[in-house]
Design a protein around this motif. Structure first.
Motif, PDB file in Angstrom:
ATOM      1  N   TYR A 203      -0.602   0.240  13.322  1.00  0.00           N
ATOM      2  CA  TYR A 203      -0.380   1.349  12.404  1.00  0.00           C
ATOM      3  C   TYR A 203      -1.566   1.604  11.473  1.00  0.00           C
ATOM      4  O   TYR A 203      -1.795   2.737  11.055  1.00  0.00           O
ATOM      5  CB  TYR A 203       0.883   1.104  11.569  1.00  0.00           C
ATOM      6  N   THR A 204      -2.319   0.558  11.112  1.00  0.00           N
ATOM      7  CA  THR A 204      -3.432   0.756  10.187  1.00  0.00           C
ATOM      8  C   THR A 204      -4.704   1.188  10.897  1.00  0.00           C
ATOM      9  O   THR A 204      -5.418   2.074  10.423  1.00  0.00           O
ATOM     10  CB  THR A 204      -3.717  -0.529   9.386  1.00  0.00           C
ATOM     11  N   LEU A 205      -5.004   0.586  12.047  1.00  0.00           N
ATOM     12  CA  LEU A 205      -6.241   0.916  12.740  1.00  0.00           C
ATOM     13  C   LEU A 205      -6.235   2.339  13.278  1.00  0.00           C
ATOM     14  O   LEU A 205      -7.285   2.962  13.444  1.00  0.00           O
ATOM     15  CB  LEU A 205      -6.484  -0.080  13.884  1.00  0.00           C
ATOM     16  N   ARG A 206      -5.052   2.877  13.575  1.00  0.00           N
ATOM     17  CA  ARG A 206      -4.942   4.226  14.123  1.00  0.00           C
ATOM     18  C   ARG A 206      -4.503   5.244  13.077  1.00  0.00           C
ATOM     19  O   ARG A 206      -4.234   6.387  13.397  1.00  0.00           O
ATOM     20  CB  ARG A 206      -3.955   4.243  15.300  1.00  0.00           C
TER      21      ARG A 206
ATOM     22  N   ILE B  66      -5.820   1.904   1.584  1.00  0.00           N
ATOM     23  CA  ILE B  66      -6.310   0.527   1.404  1.00  0.00           C
ATOM     24  C   ILE B  66      -7.674   0.541   0.730  1.00  0.00           C
ATOM     25  O   ILE B  66      -7.933  -0.235  -0.204  1.00  0.00           O
ATOM     26  CB  ILE B  66      -6.375  -0.198   2.761  1.00  0.00           C
ATOM     27  N   ARG B  67      -8.573   1.436   1.204  1.00  0.00           N
ATOM     28  CA  ARG B  67      -9.908   1.529   0.593  1.00  0.00           C
ATOM     29  C   ARG B  67      -9.807   1.940  -0.876  1.00  0.00           C
ATOM     30  O   ARG B  67     -10.542   1.428  -1.728  1.00  0.00           O
ATOM     31  CB  ARG B  67     -10.759   2.525   1.369  1.00  0.00           C
ATOM     32  N   LYS B  68      -8.889   2.841  -1.162  1.00  0.00           N
ATOM     33  CA  LYS B  68      -8.717   3.305  -2.532  1.00  0.00           C
ATOM     34  C   LYS B  68      -8.268   2.173  -3.451  1.00  0.00           C
ATOM     35  O   LYS B  68      -8.794   2.003  -4.561  1.00  0.00           O
ATOM     36  CB  LYS B  68      -7.683   4.436  -2.562  1.00  0.00           C
ATOM     37  N   ILE B  69      -7.306   1.375  -2.979  1.00  0.00           N
ATOM     38  CA  ILE B  69      -6.796   0.262  -3.791  1.00  0.00           C
ATOM     39  C   ILE B  69      -7.871  -0.803  -3.976  1.00  0.00           C
ATOM     40  O   ILE B  69      -8.087  -1.305  -5.093  1.00  0.00           O
ATOM     41  CB  ILE B  69      -5.537  -0.333  -3.142  1.00  0.00           C
TER      42      ILE B  69
ATOM     43  N   VAL C  81       0.831  -1.205   0.000  1.00  0.00           N
ATOM     44  CA  VAL C  81       0.000   0.000   0.000  1.00  0.00           C
ATOM     45  C   VAL C  81       0.865   1.255   0.000  1.00  0.00           C
ATOM     46  O   VAL C  81       0.590   2.216  -0.732  1.00  0.00           O
ATOM     47  CB  VAL C  81      -0.941  -0.002   1.226  1.00  0.00           C
ATOM     48  N   SER C  82       1.924   1.262   0.800  1.00  0.00           N
ATOM     49  CA  SER C  82       2.766   2.459   0.890  1.00  0.00           C
ATOM     50  C   SER C  82       3.565   2.699  -0.383  1.00  0.00           C
ATOM     51  O   SER C  82       4.012   3.820  -0.633  1.00  0.00           O
ATOM     52  CB  SER C  82       3.723   2.346   2.087  1.00  0.00           C
ATOM     53  N   ILE C  83       3.731   1.660  -1.198  1.00  0.00           N
ATOM     54  CA  ILE C  83       4.404   1.823  -2.490  1.00  0.00           C
ATOM     55  C   ILE C  83       3.420   2.294  -3.557  1.00  0.00           C
ATOM     56  O   ILE C  83       3.724   3.181  -4.362  1.00  0.00           O
ATOM     57  CB  ILE C  83       5.083   0.504  -2.927  1.00  0.00           C
TER      58      ILE C  83
END
Length: 311
Positions: free
Chosen positions: A289-292, A300-303, A48-50
């Motif tokens: 890191y993702t939940l907060r 993630i939603r975008k992908i 996701v970060s890439i």
């Protein structure tokens, strides 16, 4: 000398949790589950970060390093641990030494990397207008390289001291992996001089990063208190809370394990702590890191939304 060479060619016997046969199967399921979470969660963060250009920032550059680190850290331990739990409790001398060096190197690197991440958060909160200038991509790459070099350097130094100790045929490793403290215990000579040499770098790899983390967050706390905007305080706290939770879980267990007096050390306690910082912590990092983190959740939603529309 012959006995030493013969013992080097034989397999080590990893005792692991074999003294608790009923619990061993449950522990194997526990380890398998958390290992799967570690692989999928950290791989998702890297991907996701890439893919999302908005996450091409210093914070997520270091987070990718941490995720990459956690994947290989657990991989150096868990597969062999599961093999041992499922019946084959032997590991070759070469594999044991490789596991010792790699696991210690990756664990040491994580100690330094968490300190580097705290510096990044300090600059983001206390110097927001100069953040992109100070945390230039080149500086980020240098800081990440320092973390890896420092971690592997510490491992090579400590491992070399442990490996050369004569074992005189002792092959029973009372742990679920080849850990440096346990390998030292197999020696048939006085290990106090070796342990004294190891204490300084061990202290350095733990105390210096912790000092950096505490100093960084003390400055962050002071800056946050001075903020007039409640929204600004909330945002600053949100960017730091996830990192603090990871630091607390990882450093709390590691420091309790490696810096406590030797006469207070319990082997079963050591195994339990190792399970936390080697298996549980890497699997919870992606969740923390993702939940907060709204940016990661949005990416993630975008992908996922993009993939679903393409289908």
């Amino acid at each position: 000398m012959t006995k030493i060479n013969e013992s080097s060619e034989k397999h080590f016997i990893l005792i692991g949790f074999s003294e608790y046969p009923r619990a061993e199967f449950i522990l194997s399921l526990f380890a398998s589950g958390f290992y799967t979470m570690t692989l999928t969660g950290n791989a998702a963060i890297i991907l996701v970060s890439i893919l999302d250009s908005r996450l091409h920032t210093p914070m997520y550059f270091f987070l990718r390093n941490l995720s990459f680190l956690d994947i290989f850290f657990t991989t150096s331990i868990v597969p062999q641990m599961l093999v041992n739990m499922w019946g084959n409790n032997k590991i070759s001398y070469l594999c044991c030494m490789v596991q010792l060096i790699v696991a210690l190197a990756l664990g040491s690197t994580e100690c330094v990397l968490l300190a580097v991440m705290s510096i990044d958060r300090y600059v983001a909160v206390c110097w927001p207008l100069r953040y992109t200038t100070i945390m230039h991509p080149r500086i980020c790459r240098i800081l990440a390289a320092i973390s890896w070099i420092w971690g592997f350097g510490n491992s090579l130094f400590q491992s070399s001291l442990a490996i050369v100790l004569p074992r005189c045929g002792h092959r029973r490793v009372d742990h679920f992996f080849c850990e440096v403290l346990i390998i030292i215990k197999l020696s048939c000579v006085d290990t106090r001089p070796t342990e004294a040499k190891m204490f300084a770098p061990r202290l350095l790899i733990l105390i210096v990063p912790v000092s950096i983390i505490l100093t960084s967050y003390a400055c962050i706390a002071r800056a946050v208190i001075r903020m007039k905007s409640a929204e600004g305080r909330r945002k600053a706290f949100g960017t730091c809370a996830s990192h603090l939770m990871v630091v607390f879980v990882f450093y709390g267990t590691v420091m309790f394990m490696y810096l406590q007096p030797k006469n207070n050390y319990s082997q079963n306690q050591g195994k339990a702590l190792a399970l936390i910082y080697m298996i549980v912590a890497p699997s919870t990092n992606p969740l923390i890191y993702t939940l907060r983190n709204k940016d990661v959740k949005r990416a993630i939603r975008k992908i996922l939304w993009k993939d679903s529309t393409e289908d």
